[in-house]
Motif scaffolding. Structure first.
Motif, mmCIF file in Angstrom:
data_model
loop_
_atom_site.group_PDB
_atom_site.id
_atom_site.type_symbol
_atom_site.label_atom_id
_atom_site.label_comp_id
_atom_site.label_asym_id
_atom_site.label_seq_id
_atom_site.Cartn_x
_atom_site.Cartn_y
_atom_site.Cartn_z
ATOM 1 N N ALA A 299 0.858 -1.120 -0.050
ATOM 2 C CA ALA A 299 0.042 0.003 -0.043
ATOM 3 C C ALA A 299 1.016 1.322 0.149
ATOM 4 O O ALA A 299 1.976 1.254 0.595
ATOM 5 C CB ALA A 299 -1.008 -0.018 1.280
ATOM 6 N N HIS A 300 0.474 2.277 -0.875
ATOM 7 C CA HIS A 300 1.189 3.457 -1.057
ATOM 8 C C HIS A 300 2.400 3.305 -1.843
ATOM 9 O O HIS A 300 3.121 4.518 -1.975
ATOM 10 C CB HIS A 300 1.533 4.068 0.257
ATOM 11 C CG HIS A 300 0.401 4.077 1.409
ATOM 12 N ND1 HIS A 300 -0.695 4.825 1.075
ATOM 13 C CD2 HIS A 300 0.196 3.739 2.642
ATOM 14 C CE1 HIS A 300 -1.639 4.875 2.045
ATOM 15 N NE2 HIS A 300 -1.138 4.108 3.030
ATOM 16 N N ASP A 329 -10.070 4.459 -3.953
ATOM 17 C CA ASP A 329 -8.798 4.030 -3.409
ATOM 18 C C ASP A 329 -7.399 3.666 -4.095
ATOM 19 O O ASP A 329 -6.464 3.552 -3.652
ATOM 20 C CB ASP A 329 -8.909 2.835 -2.258
ATOM 21 C CG ASP A 329 -9.929 2.896 -1.201
ATOM 22 O OD1 ASP A 329 -9.997 4.259 -0.675
ATOM 23 O OD2 ASP A 329 -10.653 2.157 -0.654
ATOM 24 N N GLU A 361 -4.169 3.069 -2.050
ATOM 25 C CA GLU A 361 -3.856 3.926 -0.763
ATOM 26 C C GLU A 361 -4.271 2.724 0.471
ATOM 27 O O GLU A 361 -4.052 3.293 1.510
ATOM 28 C CB GLU A 361 -4.943 4.782 -0.679
ATOM 29 C CG GLU A 361 -4.817 6.179 -1.525
ATOM 30 C CD GLU A 361 -5.829 7.475 -1.682
ATOM 31 O OE1 GLU A 361 -6.310 7.140 -0.918
ATOM 32 O OE2 GLU A 361 -5.607 8.090 -2.670
ATOM 33 N N ARG A 362 -5.036 1.897 -0.022
ATOM 34 C CA ARG A 362 -5.364 0.862 1.178
ATOM 35 C C ARG A 362 -4.802 -0.494 0.724
ATOM 36 O O ARG A 362 -4.864 -0.945 -0.464
ATOM 37 C CB ARG A 362 -6.688 0.567 1.519
ATOM 38 C CG ARG A 362 -7.572 1.995 1.926
ATOM 39 C CD ARG A 362 -8.869 1.914 2.245
ATOM 40 N NE ARG A 362 -9.364 3.436 2.536
ATOM 41 C CZ ARG A 362 -9.442 3.796 3.652
ATOM 42 N NH1 ARG A 362 -8.868 2.991 4.627
ATOM 43 N NH2 ARG A 362 -10.031 5.081 4.226
ATOM 44 N N THR A 416 4.223 9.055 2.537
ATOM 45 C CA THR A 416 3.019 8.473 3.063
ATOM 46 C C THR A 416 2.991 8.626 4.656
ATOM 47 O O THR A 416 4.017 8.538 5.152
ATOM 48 C CB THR A 416 2.882 7.054 3.169
ATOM 49 O OG1 THR A 416 2.757 6.748 1.618
ATOM 50 C CG2 THR A 416 1.728 6.553 3.548
ATOM 51 N N GLU A 419 -2.750 7.868 6.624
ATOM 52 C CA GLU A 419 -3.557 7.691 5.457
ATOM 53 C C GLU A 419 -3.718 8.798 4.599
ATOM 54 O O GLU A 419 -4.588 8.637 3.749
ATOM 55 C CB GLU A 419 -4.950 7.111 6.338
ATOM 56 C CG GLU A 419 -5.096 5.796 6.747
ATOM 57 C CD GLU A 419 -6.396 5.421 7.095
ATOM 58 O OE1 GLU A 419 -7.416 6.289 6.880
ATOM 59 O OE2 GLU A 419 -6.412 4.515 7.906
ATOM 60 N N ASP A 420 -3.023 9.700 4.717
ATOM 61 C CA ASP A 420 -3.010 10.961 3.817
ATOM 62 C C ASP A 420 -1.620 10.957 2.950
ATOM 63 O O ASP A 420 -0.648 10.222 3.270
ATOM 64 C CB ASP A 420 -2.710 12.310 5.033
ATOM 65 C CG ASP A 420 -4.142 12.342 5.674
ATOM 66 O OD1 ASP A 420 -4.148 12.778 6.552
ATOM 67 O OD2 ASP A 420 -5.295 11.902 5.230
ATOM 68 N N ILE A 421 -1.751 11.503 1.680
ATOM 69 C CA ILE A 421 -0.730 11.862 0.825
ATOM 70 C C ILE A 421 -0.666 13.106 0.861
ATOM 71 O O ILE A 421 -1.550 14.096 0.521
ATOM 72 C CB ILE A 421 -1.262 11.041 -0.492
ATOM 73 C CG1 ILE A 421 -1.507 9.741 -0.679
ATOM 74 C CG2 ILE A 421 -0.229 11.494 -1.524
ATOM 75 C CD1 ILE A 421 -2.020 9.167 -1.990
#
Length: 589
Positions: A299-300, A329, A361-362, A416, A419-421
């Motif tokens: 993720a990310h 996502d 993202e997840r 990262t 959970e925010d970019i």
């Protein structure tokens, strides 16, 4: 029924020695009743006596020549028989050739009333042949009329005349000639309104034997261009004008302008029926692929999705499909577009590729739906829709430190944080330790070393040019010519290939020694050589050899003479003239 008459040429075929193969060639497939048909019978191996069998032709003359080639102790013999046959009536006539136990034919010849061939040229004085006329007599401008219209023809040729709107088609400018032609020059370019035209820069001229209007010609494809129609209906390519000069004589032969006939193509519009919504204007034959750089990422992290379109046709203006992502996502951004489309001799072909960066993202399972892209196929006269398969991307749990950062478009980083970019701009940042390599003194010292090396190279080059009279390749001209002459020996027995390589060796020496371009006419090369080094017997002998090679390539094998000794004579002539020119320049040849 009238009994067939046989034309006796020699002894009975049953008594002839064995031979490896037999080939029969004619100089025309259609002649007039007043013409003479030239027939050549080529026997490989031991000599045999061929026999012409026909009730339709009479014998008017014959000749024979032999060629012997020795390679690694193996002796190969080639015998060429030439026969002149006269038709006894009009219509569809035929003859056959027998030698030993082998028979070739029947060979069909169409005969019409009157004469189709040009009358044979009268023998000329060799001095007039060399100078292009009587050097002591008054000028004779009417000699220019000796360049017959049927001796050299130019055409624009296409694989088909029915095309679709937007379909790319190659157009060849072709020269048909029965004489030696100096370098053709373009006097006026053609006009092609209603077309977009692209040149094929890497196209190499091609040469082959061909028959046109019942006459044998040397067919030379001078250039190839790619035409794409932009309007429907009848589109005409108004032919160009070429300046052709017939080879011969010190001052050149007769010349004339040759107009290329106009070429009309019928351009059909693309059908409206069945046109898909995904059609983007491409016409040709294509294939579409989709792939992921990795099927599983954290993720990310980023994965790259690539759509690759390859094929042959009209790529101009087409666009590739974009991914259809329905999951919020999964972020996407187009990273790069690669274009390798080129204009090749086969047409417009290559690959278009679009790359998209996908960032999950997840941690979950993502589905990437396939995309559609349509084009028109001229071969099938229908629209074709290409579909890519559905792809899957699995995102696993990210590292505890928030995961690595990735770069998008090289402009900003993605960091990262939970959970925010968040985008962190890198402008204005510099390394804490730059070291001595960015010091102005370090850069200045390296620049000074490069300048000194360049100056030393330039001084050495100037010294070499002054030593050899300013001729860049003169010191290696003889060596390069000797390497080319070795290629001639490999082609003894094939007169056309032998004289082509021999002519290339002689002209290559002149181009290297004098520093002239390969496209300069032979008469201009001679004037340049005389201006530099003066007239000499060695120079005259060199140009005589070049003219002999050109004449032998277009002569019948029985008239071309033996190849034996020509390469040795050429090497001796090159050595003599190289030594003479080196002495005149005050240096070693």
């Amino acid at each position: 029924m009238r009994a067939a008459r046989f034309l006796p040429i020699a002894c009975l075929a049953a008594l002839a020695p064995l031979f490896a193969s037999m080939e029969v060639q004619v100089d025309a497939e259609k002649i007039g009743q007043e013409d003479t048909l030239g027939v050549e019978v080529i026997l490989e191996g031991e000599e045999a006596q061929p026999e012409i069998r026909s009730a339709d032709f009479e014998m008017r003359g014959s000749s024979r020549s032999s060629q012997i080639q020795i390679i690694n102790g193996a002796v190969t013999k080639r015998t060429i028989y030439h026969f002149d046959l006269g038709p006894m009536r009009t219509g569809s006539l035929s003859f056959s050739v027998a030698a030993g136990k082998e028979t070739k034919g029947p060979v069909a010849i169409e005969v019409v009333a009157g004469r189709l061939k040009a009358p044979p040229a009268q023998a000329r004085n060799p001095i007039e042949e060399f100078f292009g006329g009587n050097p002591w007599g008054a000028p004779q401008p009417q000699r220019r009329a000796e360049f017959g219209e049927d001796e050299a023809l130019v055409r624009n040729e296409v694989p088909k005349t029915q095309v679709w709107l937007g379909e790319t088609i190659p157009v060849d400018t072709v020269l048909y000639t029965r004489v030696v032609i100096e370098q053709p020059r373009l006097a006026k370019e053609d006009e092609a309104s209603g077309f977009s035209v692209e040149p094929v820069n890497d196209f190499q001229p091609q040469s082959a034997r061909a028959t046109l209007n019942g006459q044998n010609y040397q067919k030379i494809v001078l250039r190839r261009r790619l035409f794409t129609p932009t309007l429907t209906g009848n589109a005409t390519i108004k032919g160009a004008v070429l300046r052709l000069e017939k080879g011969g004589g010190f001052w050149g032969g007769p010349a004339r302008n040759v107009k290329v006939p106009d070429l009309t193509l019928t351009v059909s519009p693309l059908p409206d029926a069945g046109k898909p919504a995904t059609f983007r204007g491409a016409v040709g034959e294509f294939a579409l692929k989709a792939r992921l750089s990795a099927g599983t990422v954290k993720a990310h992290d980023a994965a790259t999705l690539v759509y690759e379109l390859s094929g042959q046709g009209n790529f101009r203006g087409t666009t590739l499909p974009a991914p259809s992502l329905r999951d919020p996502d999964l972020a996407s951004r187009r990273a790069a577009v690669r274009d390798t489309v080129k204009f090749t001799p086969q047409g417009q072909e290559g690959t278009l590729a679009a790359e998209y960066m996908l960032i999950p993202e997840r941690e979950k399972f993502y589905t990437l739906p396939g995309v559609e892209w349509s084009y028109f196929s001229p071969a099938k006269a229908a629209y074709i829709t290409l579909r890519t398969p559905t792809l899957t991307l699995t995102a696993t749990k990210a590292d505890k430190d928030g995961g690595p950062s990735v770069t998008i478009n090289g402009s900003r980083e993605v960091e990262t944080q939970r959970e925010d970019i968040r985008y962190i701009h890198t402008a204005g940042l510099r390394s804490a330790s730059s070291g001595p390599f960015r010091s102005p003194w370090f850069i200045a010292l390296h620049a000074l070393a490069l300048i000194a090396a360049a100056g030393a190279f330039a001084a050495r080059r100037i010294h070499e040019l002054r030593r050899h009279g300013g001729l860049g390749l003169s010191s290696h001209a003889l060596e390069r010519a000797q390497k080319r002459l070795k290629q001639c020996v490999k082609h003894r027995g094939d007169s056309d290939a032998f004289h082509r390589h021999l002519e290339a060796a002689l002209q290559g020496y002149l181009q290297d020694r004098l520093g002239v371009s390969a496209g300069m006419p032979l008469t201009e090369v001679r004037r340049f050589a005389v201006a530099q080094f003066g007239e000499s017997e060695e120079l005259a002998g060199l140009f005589e050899l070049v003219r002999a090679c050109q004449a032998a390539r277009y002569a019948r094998p029985s008239e071309g003479g033996s190849d034996a000794g020509k390469s040795d004579r050429a090497e001796a002539t090159l050595r003599a003239i190289d030594r003479l020119w080196g002495e005149k320049k005050g240096g070693k040849p």
